[in-house]
Design a protein around this motif. Structure first.
Motif, PDB file in Angstrom:
ATOM      1  N   GLY A 147      -6.520   7.778  -1.658  1.00 30.88           N
ATOM      2  CA  GLY A 147      -6.337   8.410  -0.353  1.00 30.88           C
ATOM      3  C   GLY A 147      -7.452   9.330   0.073  1.00 30.88           C
ATOM      4  N   GLU A 148      -7.682  10.390  -0.673  1.00 31.64           N
ATOM      5  CA  GLU A 148      -8.732  11.350  -0.361  1.00 31.64           C
ATOM      6  C   GLU A 148      -9.241  11.899  -1.690  1.00 31.64           C
ATOM      7  N   VAL A 149     -10.513  11.704  -1.966  1.00 27.95           N
ATOM      8  CA  VAL A 149     -11.111  12.064  -3.243  1.00 27.95           C
ATOM      9  C   VAL A 149     -12.163  13.135  -2.992  1.00 27.95           C
ATOM     10  N   GLU A 150     -11.963  14.321  -3.554  1.00 28.71           N
ATOM     11  CA  GLU A 150     -12.941  15.406  -3.391  1.00 28.71           C
ATOM     12  C   GLU A 150     -13.828  15.491  -4.620  1.00 28.71           C
ATOM     13  N   PHE A 151     -15.127  15.539  -4.386  1.00 29.15           N
ATOM     14  CA  PHE A 151     -16.107  15.691  -5.460  1.00 29.15           C
ATOM     15  C   PHE A 151     -16.507  17.162  -5.592  1.00 29.15           C
ATOM     16  N   PRO A 152     -17.097  17.541  -6.719  1.00 27.79           N
ATOM     17  CA  PRO A 152     -17.436  18.954  -6.940  1.00 27.79           C
ATOM     18  C   PRO A 152     -18.339  19.563  -5.878  1.00 27.79           C
TER      19      PRO A 152
ATOM     20  N   ALA B 135      -2.681   2.309  -3.618  1.00 23.53           N
ATOM     21  CA  ALA B 135      -3.702   2.326  -2.579  1.00 23.53           C
ATOM     22  C   ALA B 135      -3.358   3.393  -1.545  1.00 23.53           C
ATOM     23  N   GLY B 136      -4.355   4.159  -1.139  1.00 23.25           N
ATOM     24  CA  GLY B 136      -4.120   5.240  -0.197  1.00 23.25           C
ATOM     25  C   GLY B 136      -3.462   6.451  -0.803  1.00 23.25           C
ATOM     26  N   SER B 137      -3.208   6.425  -2.111  1.00 25.23           N
ATOM     27  CA  SER B 137      -2.623   7.559  -2.828  1.00 25.23           C
ATOM     28  C   SER B 137      -3.694   8.214  -3.689  1.00 25.23           C
ATOM     29  N   ASP B 138      -3.359   9.347  -4.274  1.00 24.85           N
ATOM     30  CA  ASP B 138      -4.308  10.088  -5.086  1.00 24.85           C
ATOM     31  C   ASP B 138      -3.860  10.126  -6.538  1.00 24.85           C
ATOM     32  N   ARG B 139      -4.793  10.425  -7.419  1.00 32.88           N
ATOM     33  CA  ARG B 139      -4.507  10.376  -8.848  1.00 32.88           C
ATOM     34  C   ARG B 139      -3.441  11.378  -9.272  1.00 32.88           C
ATOM     35  N   THR B 140      -3.216  12.385  -8.445  1.00 31.66           N
ATOM     36  CA  THR B 140      -2.226  13.419  -8.781  1.00 31.66           C
ATOM     37  C   THR B 140      -0.818  13.061  -8.328  1.00 31.66           C
ATOM     38  N   PHE B 141      -0.638  11.929  -7.647  1.00 31.67           N
ATOM     39  CA  PHE B 141       0.651  11.651  -7.034  1.00 31.67           C
ATOM     40  C   PHE B 141       1.711  11.180  -8.022  1.00 31.67           C
ATOM     41  N   ASN B 142       1.365  11.106  -9.304  1.00 36.87           N
ATOM     42  CA  ASN B 142       2.381  10.869 -10.329  1.00 36.87           C
ATOM     43  C   ASN B 142       2.325  11.951 -11.397  1.00 36.87           C
TER      44      ASN B 142
ATOM     45  N   TYR C 292       1.001  12.729 -25.483  1.00 31.11           N
ATOM     46  CA  TYR C 292       0.000  11.776 -25.024  1.00 31.11           C
ATOM     47  C   TYR C 292      -1.158  12.494 -24.344  1.00 31.11           C
ATOM     48  N   VAL C 293      -2.339  11.866 -24.379  1.00 28.88           N
ATOM     49  CA  VAL C 293      -3.437  12.218 -23.488  1.00 28.88           C
ATOM     50  C   VAL C 293      -3.403  11.215 -22.344  1.00 28.88           C
ATOM     51  N   VAL C 294      -3.299  11.711 -21.119  1.00 27.39           N
ATOM     52  CA  VAL C 294      -3.181  10.833 -19.953  1.00 27.39           C
ATOM     53  C   VAL C 294      -4.360  11.085 -19.022  1.00 27.39           C
ATOM     54  N   VAL C 295      -5.087  10.026 -18.710  1.00 24.77           N
ATOM     55  CA  VAL C 295      -6.275  10.130 -17.864  1.00 24.77           C
ATOM     56  C   VAL C 295      -5.962   9.463 -16.536  1.00 24.77           C
ATOM     57  N   THR C 296      -5.878  10.267 -15.484  1.00 24.16           N
ATOM     58  CA  THR C 296      -5.604   9.736 -14.148  1.00 24.16           C
ATOM     59  C   THR C 296      -6.924   9.569 -13.403  1.00 24.16           C
ATOM     60  N   VAL C 297      -7.047   8.462 -12.679  1.00 21.94           N
ATOM     61  CA  VAL C 297      -8.337   8.082 -12.096  1.00 21.94           C
ATOM     62  C   VAL C 297      -8.186   7.864 -10.595  1.00 21.94           C
ATOM     63  N   ASP C 298      -9.058   8.491  -9.818  1.00 19.55           N
ATOM     64  CA  ASP C 298      -9.164   8.201  -8.396  1.00 19.55           C
ATOM     65  C   ASP C 298     -10.227   7.124  -8.181  1.00 19.55           C
ATOM     66  N   HIS C 299      -9.971   6.263  -7.204  1.00 14.25           N
ATOM     67  CA  HIS C 299     -10.883   5.166  -6.875  1.00 14.25           C
ATOM     68  C   HIS C 299     -11.403   5.402  -5.457  1.00 14.25           C
ATOM     69  N   PRO C 300     -12.550   6.048  -5.291  1.00 15.99           N
ATOM     70  CA  PRO C 300     -13.032   6.401  -3.955  1.00 15.99           C
ATOM     71  C   PRO C 300     -13.092   5.202  -3.012  1.00 15.99           C
ATOM     72  N   HIS C 301     -12.702   5.471  -1.762  1.00 13.51           N
ATOM     73  CA  HIS C 301     -12.604   4.501  -0.666  1.00 13.51           C
ATOM     74  C   HIS C 301     -11.334   3.663  -0.746  1.00 13.51           C
ATOM     75  N   ASP C 302     -10.614   3.719  -1.867  1.00  9.69           N
ATOM     76  CA  ASP C 302      -9.361   3.003  -2.049  1.00  9.69           C
ATOM     77  C   ASP C 302      -8.225   4.009  -2.254  1.00  9.69           C
TER      78      ASP C 302
ATOM     79  N   ARG D 187       0.826  -1.201   0.000  1.00  7.67           N
ATOM     80  CA  ARG D 187       0.000   0.000   0.000  1.00  7.67           C
ATOM     81  C   ARG D 187       0.862   1.252   0.000  1.00  7.67           C
ATOM     82  N   SER D 188       0.515   2.204  -0.865  1.00  2.13           N
ATOM     83  CA  SER D 188       1.195   3.486  -0.879  1.00  2.13           C
ATOM     84  C   SER D 188       0.446   4.451   0.011  1.00  2.13           C
ATOM     85  N   LEU D 189       0.584   4.300   1.307  1.00  2.00           N
ATOM     86  CA  LEU D 189      -0.119   5.199   2.228  1.00  2.00           C
ATOM     87  C   LEU D 189       0.672   6.496   2.311  1.00  2.00           C
ATOM     88  N   VAL D 190       0.728   7.183   1.176  1.00  2.00           N
ATOM     89  CA  VAL D 190       1.578   8.349   1.040  1.00  2.00           C
ATOM     90  C   VAL D 190       1.055   9.485   1.904  1.00  2.00           C
ATOM     91  N   LEU D 191       1.932  10.044   2.716  1.00  2.00           N
ATOM     92  CA  LEU D 191       1.558  11.144   3.598  1.00  2.00           C
ATOM     93  C   LEU D 191       0.346  10.785   4.444  1.00  2.00           C
TER      94      LEU D 191
END
Length: 391
Positions: A170-175, A139-146, A158-168, A9-13
């Motif tokens: 780290g912290e996912v903020e919705f609009p 796991a425990g990381s966010d889509r922006t961590f790379n 390239y077009v790169v699509v980074t995806v957050d997986h809520p509950h998996d 698990r990447s429990l980053v920060l």
């Protein structure tokens, strides 16, 4: 954050809260006008400016296994931009996610301003059809961590699509301001289930990109796509990659969906049916001496034997588990003593080597460009940090 076997698990920060609470921030060398110590990320080195747009996606065909109701996701699309003048830059973390991360880390980072990216918000896309890459974080990381790797790829076409997986993730903020945090797992069975959810998330995102390219709505909100982005999506050239559990998700996605032509796993144990079934398309594995995936990892040896397409295992020398992510570059700017597994490789060398290797792999398999720098053979004089393990 050291990875936890068997999930790495990447429990980053995050995680290890007691250890973090005991670390006092170093005296700042300088502070911003807000009084916070600024933390920065280097920009991409490619010739093209980068634009990005955030998408709120809702998959009404699936029930969220953690929360019930339709499965909601957040994603960011980074792409070559036509013009970025006067466009605001997206933050590395949204405000609510940043507050949640700092709270998760016991206040040690309260005196620090986390970085901006180098991606201009909703900038018009540069003309041209681009290969599309899906990225899943640890796991425990966010889509922006790379972001360092993602923006590098976007700056080179390239077009790169980074995806957050809520509950998996780290912290996912919705609009609407909701912030969903990682819940963690207690068993390998739960990890296998989480990887399956991630693979389904990525497949839904790929389906949604097809809808976008055909003129469909950009997501759950009322916003519009940046000008020209629909025409930039070449969905005949799709790849997937991820760090840690995100690498497992990339492999699982390829097992489900043959639209994905190539995949890469950055130091992540592979889980689920794909271990036994293997893949018939190109796949890149990268590890560290501490991980030693083809020897010590519980699942890599079987997965490796079942890879029937082009395959390669490379190693990043003197690295830690988080050396494949932005954390290797942020760690020297943060308070000393934080439990961040970045090894001893110099941050700039790790970033350059990982950027170049991921790009060389996808250039080969999505663009047909030969590996002239011999990076994928672990024989690059320019990037001696990358070593060949097997192929």
């Amino acid at each position: 954050m050291p990875p936890v076997h068997p999930t790495r698990r990447s429990l980053v920060l995050g995680g290890l809260a007691a250890a973090a609470a005991a670390v006092a921030p170093a005296p700042p060398a300088y502070a911003s006008a807000s009084g916070l110590v600024p933390v920065r990320l280097a920009g991409p080195t490619g010739p093209l400016p980068v634009g990005a747009v955030e998408l709120h996606l809702v998959d009404r065909s699936r029930t969220d296994p953690w929360a019930g109701g339709p499965r909601e996701l957040m994603a960011t699309v980074a792409y070559p931009a036509a013009e970025v003048r006067d466009r605001p830059l997206l933050p590395w973390l949204s405000p609510g996610a940043e507050r949640a991360l700092k709270a998760r880390y016991g206040g040690v980072l309260d005196g620090y301003a986390l970085p901006l990216t180098h991606s201009a918000d909703r900038a018009p896309a540069r003309p041209g059809r681009r290969p599309v890459l899906l990225y899943s974080p640890g796991a425990g990381s966010d889509r922006t961590f790379n972001t360092l790797v993602v923006e590098e790829l976007a700056s080179r076409g390239y077009v790169v699509v980074t995806v957050d997986h809520p509950h998996d993730s780290g912290e996912v903020e919705f609009p609407d301001g909701r912030v969903v945090r990682s819940v963690g797992e207690d068993s390998e069975e739960e990890v296998v289930a989480a990887v399956a959810v991630r693979a389904a998330d990525l497949r839904f995102v790929l389906d949604h990109l097809t809808v976008l390219a055909r003129g469909g709505a950009p997501g759950a909100g009322p916003g519009r796509l940046p000008r020209g982005l629909r025409g930039a999506l070449d969905l005949t050239r799709v790849g997937a990659f991820g760090h840690s559990r995100g690498g497992a998700a990339a492999a699982a996605l390829m097992d489900l969906d043959d639209r994905v032509r190539a995949g890469a796993d950055l130091d992540g144990t592979v889980f689920g049916p794909v271990v036994g079934r293997g893949l018939d398309r190109p796949f890149l594995l990268m590890d560290t001496a501490g991980h030693d995936g083809l020897v010590k990892d519980p699942h890599w040896p079987e997965f490796w034997r079942n890879l029937r397409g082009w395959r390669r295992c490379l190693r990043l020398a003197d690295a830690g588990h988080l050396s494949f992510t932005d954390i290797v570059a942020l760690a020297p700017q943060l308070p000393p003593g934080l439990p961040l597994d970045v090894g001893t490789v110099p941050a700039d060398r790790a970033v350059a080597a990982v950027r170049a290797t991921v790009r060389a792999f996808f250039d080969l398999w999505l663009r047909g460009r030969p590996d002239t720098g011999r990076l994928l053979r672990g024989a690059s004089a320019r990037y001696p940090e990358i070593g060949y393990i097997a192929g």
